[in-house]
Scaffold this motif. Structure first.
Motif, PDB file in Angstrom:
ATOM      1  N   TYR A 150     -17.889  37.869   5.023  1.00 15.89           N
ATOM      2  CA  TYR A 150     -17.928  36.440   5.305  1.00 15.89           C
ATOM      3  C   TYR A 150     -19.217  35.841   4.758  1.00 15.89           C
ATOM      4  O   TYR A 150     -20.293  36.428   4.874  1.00 15.89           O
ATOM      5  N   SER A 151     -19.083  34.672   4.154  1.00 12.56           N
ATOM      6  CA  SER A 151     -20.238  33.920   3.680  1.00 12.56           C
ATOM      7  C   SER A 151     -20.480  32.794   4.662  1.00 12.56           C
ATOM      8  O   SER A 151     -19.801  31.764   4.640  1.00 12.56           O
ATOM      9  N   HIS A 152     -21.422  32.988   5.568  1.00 12.24           N
ATOM     10  CA  HIS A 152     -21.630  32.009   6.635  1.00 12.24           C
ATOM     11  C   HIS A 152     -22.164  30.694   6.102  1.00 12.24           C
ATOM     12  O   HIS A 152     -21.952  29.641   6.690  1.00 12.24           O
ATOM     13  N   GLY A 153     -22.838  30.744   4.970  1.00 13.88           N
ATOM     14  CA  GLY A 153     -23.403  29.522   4.422  1.00 13.88           C
ATOM     15  C   GLY A 153     -22.348  28.514   4.014  1.00 13.88           C
ATOM     16  O   GLY A 153     -22.508  27.313   4.193  1.00 13.88           O
ATOM     17  N   ASP A 154     -21.232  29.005   3.487  1.00 13.78           N
ATOM     18  CA  ASP A 154     -20.185  28.083   3.046  1.00 13.78           C
ATOM     19  C   ASP A 154     -18.865  28.355   3.756  1.00 13.78           C
ATOM     20  O   ASP A 154     -17.828  27.838   3.372  1.00 13.78           O
ATOM     21  N   ASN A 155     -18.910  29.175   4.804  1.00 17.41           N
ATOM     22  CA  ASN A 155     -17.729  29.427   5.627  1.00 17.41           C
ATOM     23  C   ASN A 155     -16.544  29.918   4.799  1.00 17.41           C
ATOM     24  O   ASN A 155     -15.412  29.472   4.974  1.00 17.41           O
ATOM     25  N   ALA A 156     -16.794  30.818   3.874  1.00 19.68           N
ATOM     26  CA  ALA A 156     -15.728  31.431   3.092  1.00 19.68           C
ATOM     27  C   ALA A 156     -15.580  32.891   3.499  1.00 19.68           C
ATOM     28  O   ALA A 156     -16.510  33.493   4.038  1.00 19.68           O
ATOM     29  N   ALA A 157     -14.409  33.446   3.259  1.00 26.83           N
ATOM     30  CA  ALA A 157     -14.168  34.848   3.580  1.00 26.83           C
ATOM     31  C   ALA A 157     -13.509  35.524   2.386  1.00 26.83           C
ATOM     32  O   ALA A 157     -12.661  34.931   1.721  1.00 26.83           O
ATOM     33  N   ILE A 158     -13.912  36.750   2.113  1.00 27.46           N
ATOM     34  CA  ILE A 158     -13.294  37.510   1.027  1.00 27.46           C
ATOM     35  C   ILE A 158     -12.931  38.911   1.517  1.00 27.46           C
ATOM     36  O   ILE A 158     -13.516  39.418   2.470  1.00 27.46           O
ATOM     37  N   ARG A 159     -11.947  39.483   0.868  1.00 29.66           N
ATOM     38  CA  ARG A 159     -11.607  40.883   1.091  1.00 29.66           C
ATOM     39  C   ARG A 159     -11.392  41.515  -0.273  1.00 29.66           C
ATOM     40  O   ARG A 159     -10.627  41.005  -1.084  1.00 29.66           O
ATOM     41  N   TYR A 160     -12.090  42.611  -0.530  1.00 30.98           N
ATOM     42  CA  TYR A 160     -11.965  43.240  -1.837  1.00 30.98           C
ATOM     43  C   TYR A 160     -11.357  44.632  -1.717  1.00 30.98           C
ATOM     44  O   TYR A 160     -11.446  45.291  -0.674  1.00 30.98           O
ATOM     45  N   HIS A 161     -10.734  45.069  -2.810  1.00 32.21           N
ATOM     46  CA  HIS A 161     -10.147  46.403  -2.917  1.00 32.21           C
ATOM     47  C   HIS A 161     -10.519  47.000  -4.263  1.00 32.21           C
ATOM     48  O   HIS A 161     -10.521  46.297  -5.273  1.00 32.21           O
ATOM     49  N   TYR A 162     -10.817  48.291  -4.279  1.00 32.90           N
ATOM     50  CA  TYR A 162     -10.950  49.015  -5.534  1.00 32.90           C
ATOM     51  C   TYR A 162     -10.605  50.478  -5.288  1.00 32.90           C
ATOM     52  O   TYR A 162     -10.600  50.957  -4.144  1.00 32.90           O
ATOM     53  N   ASP A 163     -10.305  51.185  -6.365  1.00 34.12           N
ATOM     54  CA  ASP A 163      -9.942  52.591  -6.289  1.00 34.12           C
ATOM     55  C   ASP A 163     -11.183  53.418  -6.597  1.00 34.12           C
ATOM     56  O   ASP A 163     -11.721  53.345  -7.711  1.00 34.12           O
ATOM     57  N   ASP A 164     -11.644  54.198  -5.625  1.00 35.35           N
ATOM     58  CA  ASP A 164     -12.892  54.947  -5.844  1.00 35.35           C
ATOM     59  C   ASP A 164     -12.733  56.055  -6.881  1.00 35.35           C
ATOM     60  O   ASP A 164     -13.722  56.599  -7.375  1.00 35.35           O
ATOM     61  N   LEU A 165     -11.499  56.395  -7.255  1.00 34.52           N
ATOM     62  CA  LEU A 165     -11.301  57.343  -8.350  1.00 34.52           C
ATOM     63  C   LEU A 165     -11.688  56.735  -9.690  1.00 34.52           C
ATOM     64  O   LEU A 165     -11.895  57.442 -10.671  1.00 34.52           O
ATOM     65  N   SER A 176      -4.694  34.045   5.135  1.00 37.07           N
ATOM     66  CA  SER A 176      -6.086  34.477   5.190  1.00 37.07           C
ATOM     67  C   SER A 176      -6.304  35.602   4.191  1.00 37.07           C
ATOM     68  O   SER A 176      -5.359  36.086   3.549  1.00 37.07           O
ATOM     69  N   GLN A 177      -7.543  36.039   4.083  1.00 33.90           N
ATOM     70  CA  GLN A 177      -7.891  37.098   3.133  1.00 33.90           C
ATOM     71  C   GLN A 177      -7.239  38.433   3.486  1.00 33.90           C
ATOM     72  O   GLN A 177      -7.204  39.350   2.662  1.00 33.90           O
ATOM     73  N   ASP A 178      -6.702  38.575   4.688  1.00 36.15           N
ATOM     74  CA  ASP A 178      -6.090  39.836   5.113  1.00 36.15           C
ATOM     75  C   ASP A 178      -4.586  39.906   4.857  1.00 36.15           C
ATOM     76  O   ASP A 178      -3.952  40.907   5.191  1.00 36.15           O
ATOM     77  N   ASP A 179      -4.017  38.862   4.276  1.00 33.05           N
ATOM     78  CA  ASP A 179      -2.563  38.765   4.171  1.00 33.05           C
ATOM     79  C   ASP A 179      -1.986  39.260   2.847  1.00 33.05           C
ATOM     80  O   ASP A 179      -0.788  39.086   2.599  1.00 33.05           O
ATOM     81  N   TYR A 180      -2.823  39.874   2.007  1.00 37.12           N
ATOM     82  CA  TYR A 180      -2.347  40.315   0.689  1.00 37.12           C
ATOM     83  C   TYR A 180      -2.714  41.771   0.440  1.00 37.12           C
ATOM     84  O   TYR A 180      -3.010  42.169  -0.686  1.00 37.12           O
ATOM     85  N   GLU A 181      -2.672  42.588   1.494  1.00 37.60           N
ATOM     86  CA  GLU A 181      -3.081  43.989   1.396  1.00 37.60           C
ATOM     87  C   GLU A 181      -2.226  44.774   0.398  1.00 37.60           C
ATOM     88  O   GLU A 181      -2.750  45.540  -0.416  1.00 37.60           O
ATOM     89  N   THR A 182      -0.918  44.593   0.466  1.00 32.64           N
ATOM     90  CA  THR A 182      -0.032  45.356  -0.410  1.00 32.64           C
ATOM     91  C   THR A 182      -0.259  44.988  -1.868  1.00 32.64           C
ATOM     92  O   THR A 182      -0.355  45.858  -2.742  1.00 32.64           O
ATOM     93  N   LEU A 183      -0.357  43.704  -2.147  1.00 29.10           N
ATOM     94  CA  LEU A 183      -0.594  43.253  -3.507  1.00 29.10           C
ATOM     95  C   LEU A 183      -1.935  43.765  -4.033  1.00 29.10           C
ATOM     96  O   LEU A 183      -2.012  44.303  -5.146  1.00 29.10           O
TER      97      LEU A 183
END
Length: 259
Positions: A8-23, A42-49
């Motif tokens: 969460y970026s409290h300064g601008d009230n934005a939220a992000i969720r990132y994914h990457y493959d550690d391989l 929300s940022q949590d609604d695209y887990e499968t994609l």
């Protein structure tokens, strides 16, 4: 294994969720695919994609909610601030530790529904300028008010029939129309039988207003198309055979000069 985290970026009230493959950790920071959430999401609604995009790929997928708690996500100025804050911070390691000191070589932005419209509206003013646009049934697109530069590749997904009150003439086809005929791709899912809906890009649908319509088969194909799009942007070449999907019966492909 897929690594993910919500920030969460409290300064601008934005939220992000990132994914990457550690391989793919040696290469994962080379390409950022940043997608803005759709209406009511929300940022949590695209887990499968997100997981499908990043699995076995040198791609970090970033889902952005630039306006948490607000139903509509079409504000380009708020997205622009979230984008620029992320791009400034990614090399410091404060957002994605594995990317400390490693500047992305390619950045593609887009989103779902009204989030894609926010990305489209902000595109021309963003710094650093993104290398491509991805729209998952963007709505509503006004061809008189937004545009993409001639040198900007675009990947669009949409539907043959109206779904969840999203008018097709103001959605993906409109974004395809305003994209360069040199490097634009449009996948149109045939949803005449109700098998695909506007929110099938999400993991659980968009509530009772727009539940999932399909059997989950759409997201893997969307992810595959995004992976192909990333490779094409990197190479600067967009051959048609690179974008042919497994399902050619229910998904039509249009490219470049094709309408």
């Amino acid at each position: 294994a897929i690594v993910s985290e919500t920030l969460y970026s409290h300064g601008d009230n934005a939220a992000i969720r990132y994914h990457y493959d550690d391989l793919m950790s040696s290469y994962v920071c080379e390409t950022v695919v940043m997608m803005v959430v759709g209406t009511g999401m929300s940022q949590d609604d695209y887990e499968t994609l997100s997981t499908n995009i990043s699995t076995k790929q040198p791609i970090i997928t970033v889902i952005v909610d630039h306006f948490p708690g607000f139903f509509l996500k079409s504000n380009p100025k708020k997205f622009a601030r979230a984008y620029e804050q992320f791009m400034e911070a990614i090399q410091t390691g404060n957002i994605v530790p594995i990317c400390k000191g490693r500047a992305p070589k390619k950045v593609l932005i887009g989103g779902h529904s009204t989030g894609a419209v926010a990305a489209l509206g902000a595109f021309a003013e963003l710094n650093p300028r993104p290398d491509g646009f991805i729209g998952l049934d963007p709505f509503s697109v006004d061809e008189k008010k937004v545009s993409l530069a001639e040198d900007t590749p675009a990947l669009l997904w949409g539907f043959k029939e109206m779904t969840c009150q999203v008018k097709i003439q103001q959605a993906a086809k409109a974004a395809y129309n305003l994209s360069s005929k040199k490097h634009r791709i449009f996948y149109r899912a045939n949803n005449a039988d109700g098998s695909f809906k506007h929110c099938d890009f999400t993991t659980h649908g968009c509530g009772s207003a727009c539940p999932l319509g399909g059997d989950g088969s759409l997201v893997p194909q969307v992810a595959k198309s995004i992976q192909s799009f990333v490779r094409a942007v990197k190479k600067g070449s967009f051959p048609r055979d690179r974008f042919i999907l497994d399902d050619t019966n229910t998904i039509d492909l249009f490219m470049n000069e094709e309408d």
